[in-house]
Each structure stands twice: as C-alpha cells, then as structure tokens.
Design a protein around this motif. Sequence first.
Motif, PDB file in Angstrom:
ATOM      1  N   ARG A 463      12.170  29.581 -16.699  1.00 57.53           N
ATOM      2  CA  ARG A 463      12.022  30.753 -17.565  1.00 57.53           C
ATOM      3  C   ARG A 463      13.320  30.986 -18.326  1.00 57.53           C
ATOM      4  NH1 ARG A 463       9.114  35.609 -17.709  1.00 57.53           N
ATOM      5  NH2 ARG A 463       7.319  34.273 -17.277  1.00 57.53           N
ATOM      6  N   ASP A 464      14.431  30.871 -17.629  1.00 58.12           N
ATOM      7  CA  ASP A 464      15.771  30.957 -18.205  1.00 58.12           C
ATOM      8  C   ASP A 464      16.705  30.246 -17.240  1.00 58.12           C
ATOM      9  OD1 ASP A 464      16.658  32.943 -16.180  1.00 58.12           O
ATOM     10  OD2 ASP A 464      15.306  34.285 -17.250  1.00 58.12           O
ATOM     11  N   PRO A 465      17.991  30.142 -17.543  1.00 54.12           N
ATOM     12  CA  PRO A 465      18.886  29.395 -16.650  1.00 54.12           C
ATOM     13  C   PRO A 465      18.933  29.910 -15.220  1.00 54.12           C
ATOM     14  CG  PRO A 465      19.944  29.743 -18.775  1.00 54.12           C
ATOM     15  CD  PRO A 465      18.679  30.540 -18.790  1.00 54.12           C
ATOM     16  N   GLU A 466      18.482  31.119 -14.962  1.00 54.86           N
ATOM     17  CA  GLU A 466      18.580  31.682 -13.620  1.00 54.86           C
ATOM     18  C   GLU A 466      17.228  31.876 -12.952  1.00 54.86           C
ATOM     19  OE1 GLU A 466      20.750  35.275 -13.934  1.00 54.86           O
ATOM     20  OE2 GLU A 466      22.652  34.303 -14.483  1.00 54.86           O
ATOM     21  N   HIS A 467      16.122  31.555 -13.629  1.00 53.85           N
ATOM     22  CA  HIS A 467      14.793  31.789 -13.069  1.00 53.85           C
ATOM     23  C   HIS A 467      13.892  30.586 -13.316  1.00 53.85           C
ATOM     24  CE1 HIS A 467      16.351  35.895 -13.499  1.00 53.85           C
ATOM     25  NE2 HIS A 467      15.530  36.230 -12.508  1.00 53.85           N
ATOM     26  N   VAL A 468      13.056  30.287 -12.321  1.00 51.97           N
ATOM     27  CA  VAL A 468      12.003  29.280 -12.464  1.00 51.97           C
ATOM     28  C   VAL A 468      10.668  30.003 -12.513  1.00 51.97           C
ATOM     29  CG1 VAL A 468      13.333  27.519 -11.265  1.00 51.97           C
ATOM     30  CG2 VAL A 468      11.787  28.974  -9.959  1.00 51.97           C
ATOM     31  N   VAL A 469       9.655  29.327 -13.078  1.00 49.57           N
ATOM     32  CA  VAL A 469       8.345  29.950 -13.214  1.00 49.57           C
ATOM     33  C   VAL A 469       7.284  28.935 -12.811  1.00 49.57           C
ATOM     34  CG1 VAL A 469       8.226  29.336 -15.658  1.00 49.57           C
ATOM     35  CG2 VAL A 469       6.763  31.158 -14.774  1.00 49.57           C
ATOM     36  N   VAL A 470       6.292  29.407 -12.059  1.00 50.77           N
ATOM     37  CA  VAL A 470       5.115  28.626 -11.685  1.00 50.77           C
ATOM     38  C   VAL A 470       3.904  29.356 -12.251  1.00 50.77           C
ATOM     39  CG1 VAL A 470       3.726  27.712  -9.798  1.00 50.77           C
ATOM     40  CG2 VAL A 470       6.221  27.768  -9.585  1.00 50.77           C
ATOM     41  N   THR A 471       3.118  28.694 -13.084  1.00 47.77           N
ATOM     42  CA  THR A 471       1.942  29.309 -13.687  1.00 47.77           C
ATOM     43  C   THR A 471       0.691  28.650 -13.137  1.00 47.77           C
ATOM     44  OG1 THR A 471       1.990  27.798 -15.563  1.00 47.77           O
ATOM     45  CG2 THR A 471       3.177  29.866 -15.798  1.00 47.77           C
ATOM     46  N   VAL A 472      -0.311  29.474 -12.837  1.00 46.20           N
ATOM     47  CA  VAL A 472      -1.627  29.023 -12.395  1.00 46.20           C
ATOM     48  C   VAL A 472      -2.642  29.602 -13.371  1.00 46.20           C
ATOM     49  CG1 VAL A 472      -3.310  29.003 -10.531  1.00 46.20           C
ATOM     50  CG2 VAL A 472      -0.867  28.925 -10.001  1.00 46.20           C
ATOM     51  N   ALA A 473      -3.209  28.757 -14.226  1.00 44.35           N
ATOM     52  CA  ALA A 473      -4.135  29.206 -15.264  1.00 44.35           C
ATOM     53  C   ALA A 473      -5.516  28.631 -14.989  1.00 44.35           C
ATOM     54  CB  ALA A 473      -3.648  28.779 -16.648  1.00 44.35           C
ATOM     55  N   ASP A 474      -6.537  29.407 -15.331  1.00 44.94           N
ATOM     56  CA  ASP A 474      -7.916  28.935 -15.164  1.00 44.94           C
ATOM     57  C   ASP A 474      -8.711  29.311 -16.399  1.00 44.94           C
ATOM     58  OD1 ASP A 474      -9.461  31.578 -14.736  1.00 44.94           O
ATOM     59  OD2 ASP A 474      -7.885  31.734 -13.229  1.00 44.94           O
ATOM     60  N   ASN A 475      -9.891  28.710 -16.532  1.00 47.78           N
ATOM     61  CA  ASN A 475     -10.791  29.017 -17.649  1.00 47.78           C
ATOM     62  C   ASN A 475     -11.998  29.797 -17.159  1.00 47.78           C
ATOM     63  OD1 ASN A 475     -11.973  26.997 -16.174  1.00 47.78           O
ATOM     64  ND2 ASN A 475     -12.744  25.836 -17.931  1.00 47.78           N
ATOM     65  N   GLY A 476     -11.753  30.690 -16.201  1.00 48.50           N
ATOM     66  CA  GLY A 476     -12.835  31.463 -15.598  1.00 48.50           C
ATOM     67  C   GLY A 476     -13.275  32.639 -16.442  1.00 48.50           C
ATOM     68  N   SER A 477     -13.884  33.601 -15.780  1.00 51.69           N
ATOM     69  CA  SER A 477     -14.475  34.747 -16.479  1.00 51.69           C
ATOM     70  C   SER A 477     -13.445  35.752 -16.958  1.00 51.69           C
ATOM     71  CB  SER A 477     -15.468  35.454 -15.548  1.00 51.69           C
ATOM     72  OG  SER A 477     -14.816  35.868 -14.351  1.00 51.69           O
ATOM     73  N   GLY A 478     -12.202  35.702 -16.462  1.00 51.26           N
ATOM     74  CA  GLY A 478     -11.182  36.659 -16.893  1.00 51.26           C
ATOM     75  C   GLY A 478     -11.295  37.988 -16.173  1.00 51.26           C
ATOM     76  N   ILE A 479     -10.361  38.873 -16.468  1.00 52.46           N
ATOM     77  CA  ILE A 479     -10.299  40.199 -15.828  1.00 52.46           C
ATOM     78  C   ILE A 479     -10.443  41.258 -16.910  1.00 52.46           C
ATOM     79  CG2 ILE A 479      -8.907  41.733 -14.390  1.00 52.46           C
ATOM     80  CD1 ILE A 479      -7.405  39.286 -13.380  1.00 52.46           C
ATOM     81  N   PRO A 480     -11.378  42.229 -16.753  1.00 49.91           N
ATOM     82  CA  PRO A 480     -11.535  43.290 -17.762  1.00 49.91           C
ATOM     83  C   PRO A 480     -10.244  44.093 -17.924  1.00 49.91           C
ATOM     84  CG  PRO A 480     -13.412  43.245 -16.264  1.00 49.91           C
ATOM     85  CD  PRO A 480     -12.393  42.313 -15.684  1.00 49.91           C
ATOM     86  N   ALA A 481     -10.080  44.652 -19.115  1.00 49.00           N
ATOM     87  CA  ALA A 481      -8.845  45.395 -19.422  1.00 49.00           C
ATOM     88  C   ALA A 481      -8.676  46.623 -18.538  1.00 49.00           C
ATOM     89  CB  ALA A 481      -8.832  45.803 -20.899  1.00 49.00           C
ATOM     90  N   ASP A 482      -9.786  47.283 -18.155  1.00 48.60           N
ATOM     91  CA  ASP A 482      -9.666  48.486 -17.321  1.00 48.60           C
ATOM     92  C   ASP A 482      -9.376  48.153 -15.864  1.00 48.60           C
ATOM     93  OD1 ASP A 482     -12.151  47.282 -17.109  1.00 48.60           O
ATOM     94  OD2 ASP A 482     -13.160  49.135 -16.526  1.00 48.60           O
ATOM     95  N   VAL A 483      -9.621  46.910 -15.465  1.00 44.08           N
ATOM     96  CA  VAL A 483      -9.374  46.499 -14.086  1.00 44.08           C
ATOM     97  C   VAL A 483      -7.980  45.884 -13.941  1.00 44.08           C
ATOM     98  CG1 VAL A 483     -10.168  44.967 -12.224  1.00 44.08           C
ATOM     99  CG2 VAL A 483     -11.831  46.161 -13.667  1.00 44.08           C
ATOM    100  N   LEU A 484      -7.457  45.299 -15.006  1.00 46.06           N
ATOM    101  CA  LEU A 484      -6.203  44.556 -14.947  1.00 46.06           C
ATOM    102  C   LEU A 484      -5.040  45.366 -14.368  1.00 46.06           C
ATOM    103  CD1 LEU A 484      -5.138  41.742 -15.670  1.00 46.06           C
ATOM    104  CD2 LEU A 484      -4.461  42.639 -17.894  1.00 46.06           C
ATOM    105  N   PRO A 485      -4.841  46.653 -14.727  1.00 38.18           N
ATOM    106  CA  PRO A 485      -3.699  47.387 -14.151  1.00 38.18           C
ATOM    107  C   PRO A 485      -3.840  47.664 -12.661  1.00 38.18           C
ATOM    108  CG  PRO A 485      -4.480  48.426 -16.185  1.00 38.18           C
ATOM    109  CD  PRO A 485      -5.522  47.442 -15.774  1.00 38.18           C
ATOM    110  N   LYS A 486      -5.022  47.447 -12.064  1.00 40.61           N
ATOM    111  CA  LYS A 486      -5.234  47.820 -10.668  1.00 40.61           C
ATOM    112  C   LYS A 486      -5.217  46.631  -9.710  1.00 40.61           C
ATOM    113  CE  LYS A 486      -8.428  51.443 -12.280  1.00 40.61           C
ATOM    114  NZ  LYS A 486      -9.806  51.964 -12.173  1.00 40.61           N
TER     115      LYS A 486
END
Length: 545
Positions: A463-486
Amino acid sequence: MRILRSIGYLFMALVLAGGWAFIYWQSSSGALSAIDATRVVLAELRSIDAGWNQQLMNTRIVTGVEPTGTAASAPETALPAPPVGARANYVSSRYLQTHARLESRALVLGIPGAGIQLATLKRAFGDKENLLRRYAEILAERRDALRTEPADPARLAELSAVAEAVFGQAWLAETGPRLDTLGRAVDAVSDRALGEAELYRLALLYYSGFLLAVLVFLSWNLAQRGRQIERINSQLRDANESLEARVVERTSELSATLAKLKESEAMLIQSEKMSSLGQMVAGIAHEVNTPLAYVKSSLEAVARSVPEAGRLAQETHKLLALLSAEGVDETDLAAQFALVQDVLDKLGASTEGRGAFEELQRLVKDGLFGITQISEVISNLKNFSRLDRGNTAEYDLREGIESAIRIGHAHLQNRVLQKNFAAIPLVSCSPSQINQVILNLLSNAAQATSDSEGKITVSTGLRDPEHVVVTVADNGSGIPADVLPKIFDPFFTTKQVGKGTGLGLSICYKIVENHGGKLEVQSTPGLGTCFSLVLPIKPPATAGA
C-alpha cells in the motif's frame, strides 16, 4: 444554562433600576425649575414695561401739559432727553432678548396657545415701543419750539395735544394684560406640574417600598442558598473522605470486569475460529480420506501377498538346501521344485500377472504417497493454527494465504481462484490470527459466489512503504448500500437463522485493528465485493498482540 440565567437576572435588575430612575426623574423639580425660569423672564418683561411706564410718568410730570393746550413755562434743562440713538437701541435689544428667552421657556413647558399669546405680546410691546419713540420725538419738537424766540403758542398747544394723545395710547398699551394672561397660563402649567410631581413622588414611594421588599426577599433567598451551599459543601467533604476507598473499590470492580471482557473476547474469537474450522471439517476429512484409502488399499494388498511371499521364500530356501546337498533324491528335488513353482504361480496370480515384487513395490509406493498427502494436510493445519509459534512472529502472508486456500479447499472448489502475488516483505503479526482473517474472507467470498460462475481473486502488494495489503475480490451478488455500514457490527448477519453468528467480520475487524491495521470493503450490488486487509510491516507499540 447558568449564563442565560445570570443574563436574565441582570436584565431584570436593570429594568427595575431603570424604572426607579424614570420615576425619580419625573418626580424631580425639573419642570418646576423651567416654570420658575419662565416666571423670572416674565418678571423681567414686567420690569421693562414698568420702566417704560415710569419714564412716561416722569416725562409727563416734567412737561406739565395743561388741559388748555398751553404749556407752562419750565426750565429747558428740566426736559428729559428722548429715548433715541444708542439708548433706544439698547432698550429694544434687551426686550427682544428677553422675549426670545420667554418663547423658548414657553415652548418647552407646552403652554396651551403659547404661540398666539407670545405673538400678541410681542406685537403689544412693539407697538408700545413705537409709541414711546413717537412720544420722545414730539417732546423733542416741543423743546425745540420753546427754544425759538418768540415761541409760537399755537404750535406748542398742538404739540402738547399730540403728546397727550400719544401718552394716553402708550399708557393704555396691552402689554400688562398680555403679561398677566401669560402669567396665569404659566401658573396653570405650574399647578399641573406640581400635581404630576406629587403623583410621581407617591409612585416613587410605593416603588421604593416594592424594591425594598424585593431586596429583602433576595437577601433571604441568598441566605437560604448560602445555607444550602454550606450543606452541599459539608456533604462533599463527607463524600471526599470516603472517595478514595470507593475509587479503589470501583477500580477493582472495573479491573475484574475488564478481565472478564478480555476473557469473553478471547472465548468469542476462539469460538469463531472453531466455528470456521468446523465448517472446514468436511473438506479436511475428504482431503484425508482420499490418501488414507490409498494407504489402506495398498496395505491390504501387501497383507494378502506377504504370506505367499513368505511361503515362497521358505520353499525356495528348502529347494536351495536340496540343491546344495549331496546324494539328493531326484524325485524329492523335482517335487520341491514343483512346489516352489506352484507357490510362485499363485503369488503371480494375486498380482494380476505383474511381477510379485514389482507389485509389492507399487503398493508400498502408493501407500507412501497417501501418507505424504495426509502429512501435507496435517502440516497445513499446523501452519494455519500456528500453535507451535509465539504470539508474534515475522510471517510471510503469501504462505498464510496458501494454507488458508488448502484448508478451505472444500468451500472453494468449483470456483475459479486466481492468485496475483506481488513481492512483499515479512510482516510482524500473530500468524494464527491473520490466517483466521484470511480464511474468513475466502469463506465469505465463496458463499457470495455461485458454484459454476464464481471467481475469486487474491492479491498481495504494498500500500505504501510501511504497509502491505491483501485483497480478496469476488464477482458475487455484492452488499447493498444500506447494509454495508453494518457488516462489522457484532452479531449482525444477513444469513438465515442458524447459518451464521454474525461475529466473523466483527472479530476479523478487531484482530486487524489490534495489529494496527485496517480492514476496508468496497462493494457494488450485482458486481461483487472487494475486502482489503491493510497491515503495517512493523506494528506500532500500542497495537495489541
């Protein structure tokens, strides 16, 4: 709230003080002073009028105008000088200044009809002044006529008659009545002002009494508040005496509660981890059962072939003994040779025509292959749990991802799994906890995708010189906008009752937060979801283990 109350009290005090000042000002002698000043001006005008009248009388007496119209002989020096020149101008200027002062006083007092009365008074004084001037001029002409030799009696009689007429007009001028009328108006205003002042004084008396009562009430209330504050201070002193013991007691209770919370948190994390592992039991059982079948089948085949091989070795040993003996019977040798051949044929039949020892070698190889696979599964489980390591270690996240993929093989099968691993440094973390987070993200991605068209992409990078990032992406149904913050809230789940506890992502979020990292999510309904695990290469000192 206290500031607003103080402002309200101050405003009330200002209103009460302003009311008292207004009543006091109304009850003062301001109007009466103006009335007295007006009376002084009227007195000056009366003095001017009286001086003019006295001048007329003195002039008439000295002149001695006789009724017959002939003038008596009199010394020339006894005749007064007429009011002309500088003296006449001084008299007129004094009158005008006094009248101007009277106008200003009368208008201030608000005398009814003051404008008309002042105009009439000014006109009367002006007329009288003109008559005085005319009278002085006639006297001057008469004096000149007396000085003429010989004197003209007719002319003197005419001047005397005219002087007498002008004298009468000046003497009967309306200046005095006009001053009296204006004086009565001033007296009326004075009486009214005195009445109003008396009423305001009475109101001031009652209002002062009211203010005194309010002051007494406030003093009593202040005393009550003082006693109440003293009681409160006494209670505070008593409370402060026992405060230290109560603080120690509450601190002990809070410490015990905190210890219980930490214990409960550890139990929840362990419970969720065991739940995740329990979901993988079927896949692990499959991974173990398949190589175990190899081992079992190979060992069973070997077990069937070992007695025949042993008998072959035994009979072969006997044949070799007969061959090496002297004087052996050919019949016994042929019989033993036939027996060995028979045992060898049976052993070959049990191995489906292949060489007996080649078949045994193959069976042993299959068994070793199965044992190797079982050992690999056990190694993956060991690497996943990391029970043989300390809480924190330098860890390769790619190794953890591979272990999580093998552990979750049963859930990830039939999905297209794509790995994009970039070079990343070792991360100081708790391997077992980070493995739990990665396995949870992979499991959620598998549950969000379908068996036939599901695609999961796992990537690593900086991500930057001091952080690493691991991403897990899928092509599923997704998360509704009203559910995402919870989704990171404890016990929140969109799964059916009994299908999930709602603690997975919450515990993952807590684990990552304790490592000084972040767990981010981006989702588009219908297109898929991407979770990003951001970890510092060297976690801060404040991060929990």
